[in-house]
Design a protein around this motif. Structure first.
Motif, PDB file in Angstrom:
ATOM      1  N   PRO A 109       0.833  -1.222   0.000  1.00  0.00           N
ATOM      2  CA  PRO A 109       0.000   0.000   0.000  1.00  0.00           C
ATOM      3  C   PRO A 109       0.869   1.274   0.000  1.00  0.00           C
ATOM      4  O   PRO A 109       1.971   1.279   0.542  1.00  0.00           O
ATOM      5  CB  PRO A 109      -0.807  -0.129   1.288  1.00  0.00           C
ATOM      6  N   VAL A 110       0.341   2.288  -0.615  1.00  0.00           N
ATOM      7  CA  VAL A 110       1.041   3.604  -0.602  1.00  0.00           C
ATOM      8  C   VAL A 110       0.511   4.392   0.599  1.00  0.00           C
ATOM      9  O   VAL A 110      -0.628   4.863   0.583  1.00  0.00           O
ATOM     10  CB  VAL A 110       0.812   4.354  -1.909  1.00  0.00           C
ATOM     11  N   ILE A 111       1.336   4.458   1.603  1.00  0.00           N
ATOM     12  CA  ILE A 111       0.927   5.070   2.881  1.00  0.00           C
ATOM     13  C   ILE A 111       1.238   6.571   2.868  1.00  0.00           C
ATOM     14  O   ILE A 111       2.299   6.999   2.381  1.00  0.00           O
ATOM     15  CB  ILE A 111       1.641   4.383   4.056  1.00  0.00           C
ATOM     16  N   ASP A 112       0.280   7.356   3.422  1.00  0.00           N
ATOM     17  CA  ASP A 112       0.450   8.835   3.501  1.00  0.00           C
ATOM     18  C   ASP A 112       0.369   9.264   4.965  1.00  0.00           C
ATOM     19  O   ASP A 112      -0.665   9.079   5.613  1.00  0.00           O
ATOM     20  CB  ASP A 112      -0.637   9.524   2.675  1.00  0.00           C
ATOM     21  N   SER A 141      -2.912   7.196   6.319  1.00  0.00           N
ATOM     22  CA  SER A 141      -3.936   6.805   5.337  1.00  0.00           C
ATOM     23  C   SER A 141      -3.253   5.983   4.230  1.00  0.00           C
ATOM     24  O   SER A 141      -2.028   5.998   4.104  1.00  0.00           O
ATOM     25  CB  SER A 141      -4.640   8.034   4.760  1.00  0.00           C
ATOM     26  N   GLY A 142      -4.089   5.301   3.401  1.00  0.00           N
ATOM     27  CA  GLY A 142      -3.566   4.531   2.261  1.00  0.00           C
ATOM     28  C   GLY A 142      -3.540   3.022   2.481  1.00  0.00           C
ATOM     29  O   GLY A 142      -3.238   2.272   1.553  1.00  0.00           O
ATOM     30  N   ALA A 143      -3.848   2.505   3.690  1.00  0.00           N
ATOM     31  CA  ALA A 143      -3.825   1.052   3.937  1.00  0.00           C
ATOM     32  C   ALA A 143      -5.140   0.386   3.569  1.00  0.00           C
ATOM     33  O   ALA A 143      -5.269  -0.832   3.623  1.00  0.00           O
ATOM     34  CB  ALA A 143      -3.489   0.775   5.407  1.00  0.00           C
ATOM     35  N   GLY A 144      -6.083   1.203   3.199  1.00  0.00           N
ATOM     36  CA  GLY A 144      -7.345   0.652   2.759  1.00  0.00           C
ATOM     37  C   GLY A 144      -8.206   0.162   3.904  1.00  0.00           C
ATOM     38  O   GLY A 144      -7.867   0.295   5.083  1.00  0.00           O
ATOM     39  N   TYR A 195      -2.333   1.232  11.287  1.00  0.00           N
ATOM     40  CA  TYR A 195      -1.221   2.180  11.194  1.00  0.00           C
ATOM     41  C   TYR A 195      -0.479   2.196  12.520  1.00  0.00           C
ATOM     42  O   TYR A 195      -1.075   2.248  13.587  1.00  0.00           O
ATOM     43  CB  TYR A 195      -1.715   3.594  10.880  1.00  0.00           C
ATOM     44  N   GLY A 198       1.917   1.509   7.518  1.00  0.00           N
ATOM     45  CA  GLY A 198       0.538   1.111   7.268  1.00  0.00           C
ATOM     46  C   GLY A 198       0.482  -0.316   6.753  1.00  0.00           C
ATOM     47  O   GLY A 198       1.248  -0.692   5.866  1.00  0.00           O
ATOM     48  N   ASP A 213      -2.074  -3.255   5.049  1.00  0.00           N
ATOM     49  CA  ASP A 213      -3.427  -3.424   4.510  1.00  0.00           C
ATOM     50  C   ASP A 213      -3.980  -4.772   4.935  1.00  0.00           C
ATOM     51  O   ASP A 213      -3.351  -5.534   5.673  1.00  0.00           O
ATOM     52  CB  ASP A 213      -3.435  -3.239   2.996  1.00  0.00           C
ATOM     53  N   ASP A 222       5.540   6.013   5.584  1.00  0.00           N
ATOM     54  CA  ASP A 222       5.691   7.425   5.174  1.00  0.00           C
ATOM     55  C   ASP A 222       6.158   8.214   6.404  1.00  0.00           C
ATOM     56  O   ASP A 222       5.997   7.776   7.554  1.00  0.00           O
ATOM     57  CB  ASP A 222       4.371   7.976   4.637  1.00  0.00           C
TER      58      ASP A 222
END
Length: 403
Positions: free
Chosen positions: A12-15, A33-36, A41, A65, A67, A75
């Motif tokens: 996942p692309v974590i923010d 955010s970004g883990a769906g 987190y 993160g 998923d 991040d």
């Protein structure tokens, strides 16, 4: 041949969010955010996702993160912690007297807001002793506060007194402040001034005078009070009189006195013969004694107890009053038995000479005593004949050298 299919899920692309700055002591909340759906987190540094905390210093926080497939991504976010300003509150001056002004000034920040409606750097008049708080804000939005106490000293409530409020000019009055102070300035209303807590002043001219006291309290506060028309100075009485007639003789010894005094309300007369009067314009009957001098005194007194006195001398002059009969009957009946002039006043008894002459010019009687008259006899001849006889009297007046 056996074919096995393997599914490879992407990470996942974590923010962690954008970097931001806070002020020291501010609480922050970090959320990844970004883990769906179903993702989790995890933050380093003991941070819990979505839970507020207070960073102690500027820090870069990393979030991991994960998923639902167990795949992970990370991040970073940097939280910059700006220090609070060291704000100072200054009052110039910090002690004032009631109704005076002062200026409050903040320091250590970029903008300042004071409580109580005070504007930074603008003078104002505080109503009473109080503590004023300033909030200083930096360009970065960080704030801090400081306070300063302003002491407001009340103005002295001045009161004074005088030992006398009324008097006749010139009149000395003693004043005294009823309020404690470290400095006293008096104005007496006639152009004169003085210092000190208990001054004295002599009023030289009649009038109503305002008295002003300016007093400085132990706290250094100055106030002024004026008592309007406080001192009443009236004119000193001026005693004066005249009398009539100007020429007083034993013929009429009544004297009329005309009071010409000024600024007086009551009068005391001394007529010089042991009698007096309190009338304003009295008359007085003196004894019918010639060549008698009397000292007349008049005291003129005001309602304020001030007085003046004047004196004059009058003389009751003698007057020549006499009667000379034109006939007498020396018949021994004790009535009209001798010839002699009757002097009521005005004769100098030591300069008296009576001579009687018959018709031939012969002197038949002579006397140097005004009380001794001719009884009609002549020598040893006894009574003379009835007839006309000539008399001659020589005497001097008591009021002049005339004879």
């Amino acid at each position: 041949m056996l074919l096995i299919l393997t599914t490879v899920n992407p990470n996942p692309v974590i923010d962690a969010g954008a970097d931001f700055a806070v002020c020291d002591g501010d609480a922050v909340t970090l959320s990844g955010s970004g883990a769906g759906l179903g993702g989790t987190y995890t933050w380093d540094g003991g941070v819990t996702d979505g839970v507020a905390f207070t960073p102690a210093a500027t820090t870069t926080y990393t979030v991991t993160g994960t998923d639902a497939n167990g795949c992970e991504g990370t991040d970073d976010i940097t939280v910059t912690v700006n220090p609070l300003p060291t704000v100072t509150a200054t009052a110039v001056p910090d002690e004032i007297c009631e109704d005076a002004t002062l200026v409050l000034t903040g320091g250590g920040a970029d903008t300042y807001v004071w409580d109580g409606g005070v504007v930074d750097g603008v003078s104002f008049t505080p109503g009473s002793t109080a503590i004023y708080t300033v909030t200083g804000t930096t360009a970065g939005g960080c704030t801090n506060t400081d306070d300063v106490m302003v002491t407001v000293h009340p103005l002295p409530e001045i009161a004074f007194t005088a030992d006398q409020l009324q008097g006749c000019a010139p009149f000395e009055i003693n004043f005294a402040s009823l309020t404690d102070g470290i400095a006293f300035e008096w104005a007496f209303g006639d152009g004169s001034t003085a210092t000190g807590e208990t001054p004295s002043h002599v009023y030289s001219t009649a009038g109503l005078y305002d008295v002003t006291l300016t007093l400085t309290s132990p706290a250094g506060c100055e106030n002024t009070v004026t008592y309007d028309n406080y001192i009443d100075i009236v004119p000193q009485p001026i005693a004066a009189f005249r009398y009539s007639p100007d020429d007083i003789t034993v013929n009429d010894t009544e004297v009329d006195f005309t009071n010409e005094s000024m600024y007086a309300d009551s009068y005391i007369w001394d007529f010089g013969d042991g009698t007096g009067s309190e009338a304003e314009h009295p008359s007085h009957l003196y004894p019918a004694v010639g060549n008698k001098e009397y000292r007349i005194r008049l005291r003129a007194i005001s309602d304020y107890g001030c007085e003046d006195m004047v004196e004059q001398y009058i003389t009751i002059k003698d007057a020549l009053l006499y009667f000379i009969p034109n006939t007498f009957t020396p018949d021994g009946n004790s009535f009209n038995d001798e010839f002699k002039p009757v002097f009521y006043s005005g004769i100098d008894i030591y300069n008296y000479h009576l001579m009687m002459f018959n018709r031939w010019g012969e002197m038949v009687f002579e006397s140097y005593d005004a009380t001794y008259g001719w009884d009609g006899t002549y020598g040893d001849m006894g009574l003379v004949e009835d007839g006309v006889y000539v008399w001659r009297i020589e005497f001097k007046e008591t009021m002049s050298e005339t004879s």
